[in-house]
Design a protein around this motif. Structure first.
Motif, short mmCIF file in Angstrom:
data_model
loop_
_atom_site.label_atom_id
_atom_site.label_comp_id
_atom_site.label_asym_id
_atom_site.label_seq_id
_atom_site.Cartn_x
_atom_site.Cartn_y
_atom_site.Cartn_z
N ARG A 34 3.12 6.93 7.45
CA ARG A 34 2.71 7.98 6.50
C ARG A 34 2.63 9.32 7.20
O ARG A 34 2.26 9.41 8.35
N LYS A 53 0.06 4.51 -0.84
CA LYS A 53 -0.56 5.85 -0.79
C LYS A 53 0.33 6.84 -0.05
O LYS A 53 0.94 6.47 0.96
N VAL A 67 0.85 -1.20 0.00
CA VAL A 67 0.00 0.00 0.00
C VAL A 67 0.88 1.25 0.00
O VAL A 67 1.53 1.57 1.00
N MET A 95 -12.25 -4.35 6.73
CA MET A 95 -11.30 -3.76 7.66
C MET A 95 -11.83 -3.95 9.08
O MET A 95 -12.95 -3.56 9.38
N MET A 141 -13.70 -7.77 0.77
CA MET A 141 -12.68 -7.03 1.51
C MET A 141 -13.30 -6.47 2.78
O MET A 141 -14.46 -6.08 2.77
N MET A 182 -4.02 -5.75 7.54
CA MET A 182 -3.17 -4.58 7.27
C MET A 182 -1.93 -4.72 8.17
O MET A 182 -1.75 -5.75 8.82
N SER A 183 -1.10 -3.68 8.23
CA SER A 183 0.14 -3.79 9.01
C SER A 183 -0.09 -4.30 10.43
O SER A 183 0.62 -5.16 10.91
N ASN A 195 -5.16 4.70 -2.57
CA ASN A 195 -6.47 5.12 -2.05
C ASN A 195 -7.08 6.32 -2.75
O ASN A 195 -8.24 6.62 -2.52
N ILE A 200 -7.85 0.67 -3.32
CA ILE A 200 -8.32 0.15 -2.03
C ILE A 200 -9.08 1.18 -1.22
O ILE A 200 -9.55 0.90 -0.13
N ARG A 241 -3.18 -6.22 2.70
CA ARG A 241 -2.86 -4.87 2.23
C ARG A 241 -1.98 -4.20 3.27
O ARG A 241 -2.45 -3.82 4.32
N ILE A 242 -0.67 -4.14 2.97
CA ILE A 242 0.28 -3.66 3.98
C ILE A 242 0.99 -2.40 3.50
O ILE A 242 1.60 -2.39 2.43
N GLY A 243 0.89 -1.36 4.31
CA GLY A 243 1.52 -0.09 3.97
C GLY A 243 2.69 0.24 4.87
O GLY A 243 3.86 0.06 4.51
N SER A 244 2.39 0.68 6.08
CA SER A 244 3.44 1.26 6.94
C SER A 244 4.58 0.30 7.29
O SER A 244 5.71 0.74 7.44
C1 LIG Z 1 -3.97 2.56 4.19
C2 LIG Z 1 -4.70 1.28 4.03
C3 LIG Z 1 -4.05 0.05 4.26
C4 LIG Z 1 -2.62 -0.06 4.76
O1 LIG Z 1 -2.53 0.37 6.08
P1 LIG Z 1 -1.23 0.08 6.99
O2 LIG Z 1 -1.75 0.11 8.36
O3 LIG Z 1 -0.28 1.18 6.69
O4 LIG Z 1 -0.70 -1.24 6.60
C5 LIG Z 1 -4.76 -1.10 4.02
N1 LIG Z 1 -6.04 -1.08 3.60
C6 LIG Z 1 -6.69 0.07 3.38
C7 LIG Z 1 -8.10 0.03 2.89
C8 LIG Z 1 -6.05 1.28 3.60
O5 LIG Z 1 -6.72 2.42 3.41
#
Ligand SMILES: *Cc1c(COP(=O)(O)O)cnc(C)c1O
Length: 215
Positions: free
Chosen positions: A211, A27, A25, A152, A150, A186-187, A48, A69, A202-205
């Motif tokens: 961010r 963004k 991820v 959260m 999907m 996620m993370s 995003n 996403i 879905r892994i970002g940080s």
């Molecule tokens: C930002 C986001 C993520 C990633 O989040 P992290 O906590 O940084 O891994 C995953 N899914 C969605 C829908 C997001 O908006």
């Protein structure tokens, strides 16, 4: 915080072993960071914001699979319809109809995931259980393919709560029928999501660092 190359390698190899798809991820992160992971073999990236996605798609290699996403507004589907690989956040029938319309215009079938509301928080988007049931009886749309779901989980330290929300999503996923992709984790909660049957995280940080939205 900068790109976490070692964390990426570790997470990616662990997920490969269980045939789980890793969406990086990206963004708010610069194109150079995406390019760096691309050079390590990463191909699936998640964004995003429509405008940011369109700019990055133009600037980066064409074989990247772009996942949308975020929360998608119907009037913006047209900007991503020609190239988007998978839309994770489909949360209304009217959005699905618009994606179908843009799929037809672009002569393609667009893969989508139904976003399901599983968290306690009011603010998270998505269908509830009875709306999912209604969806099944609606007319078929030829230019969209519903590939999965999907969700959260609550943003919470309560691991049992998070686990139960993922369990619930897995139950809905299995009951819907004919779905292959379950995008959850996620993370902060992806290991729990994997234990509860996720096959796409879905892994970002953890990969790109925290961010910073006020740059
Ligand atoms: C930002 C986001 C993520 C990633 O989040 P992290 O906590 O940084 O891994 C995953 N899914 C969605 C829908 C997001 O908006």
């Amino acid at each position: 915080m900068a790109l976490q190359i070692e964390a990426y390698k570790k997470i990616k190899s662990g997920l490969d072993e269980t045939h789980t798809t890793l969406i990086a991820v990206s963004k708010t992160k610069p194109a150079e960071d995406i390019q760096a992971l691309y050079e390590l073999g990463q191909r699936d990236f998640g964004e995003n914001y429509v405008q940011e996605l369109v700019e990055k798609e133009g600037a980066l290699p064409k074989d990247i699979r772009w996942h949308f996403i975020g929360h998608l507004q119907s009037n913006k589907v047209k900007y991503i319809a020609s190239f988007v690989h998978l839309i994770h956040g489909v949360d209304s029938f009217s959005l699905l109809k618009e994606i179908n319309k843009q799929g037809l215009k672009n002569n393609r079938v667009i893969d989508c995931l139904l976003q399901v509301h599983i968290a306690k928080e009011e603010t998270k988007f998505g269908f509830n259980e009875s709306e999912l049931n209604e969806l099944k009886s609606l007319p078929e749309l030829k230019n969209v393919h519903i590939a999965g779901m999907m969700g959260m989980a609550s943003f919470s330290d309560d691991k049992d709560l998070v686990r139960n929300e993922f369990k619930y999503l897995k139950t809905l996923f299995d009951a819907f029928g004919n779905l292959t992709i379950l995008s959850m984790g996620m993370s902060g909660d992806y290991t729990i999501a994997l234990e509860e049957g996720s096959n796409m995280v879905r892994i970002g940080s953890l990969l790109f660092g925290e961010r910073n939205y006020n740059k």
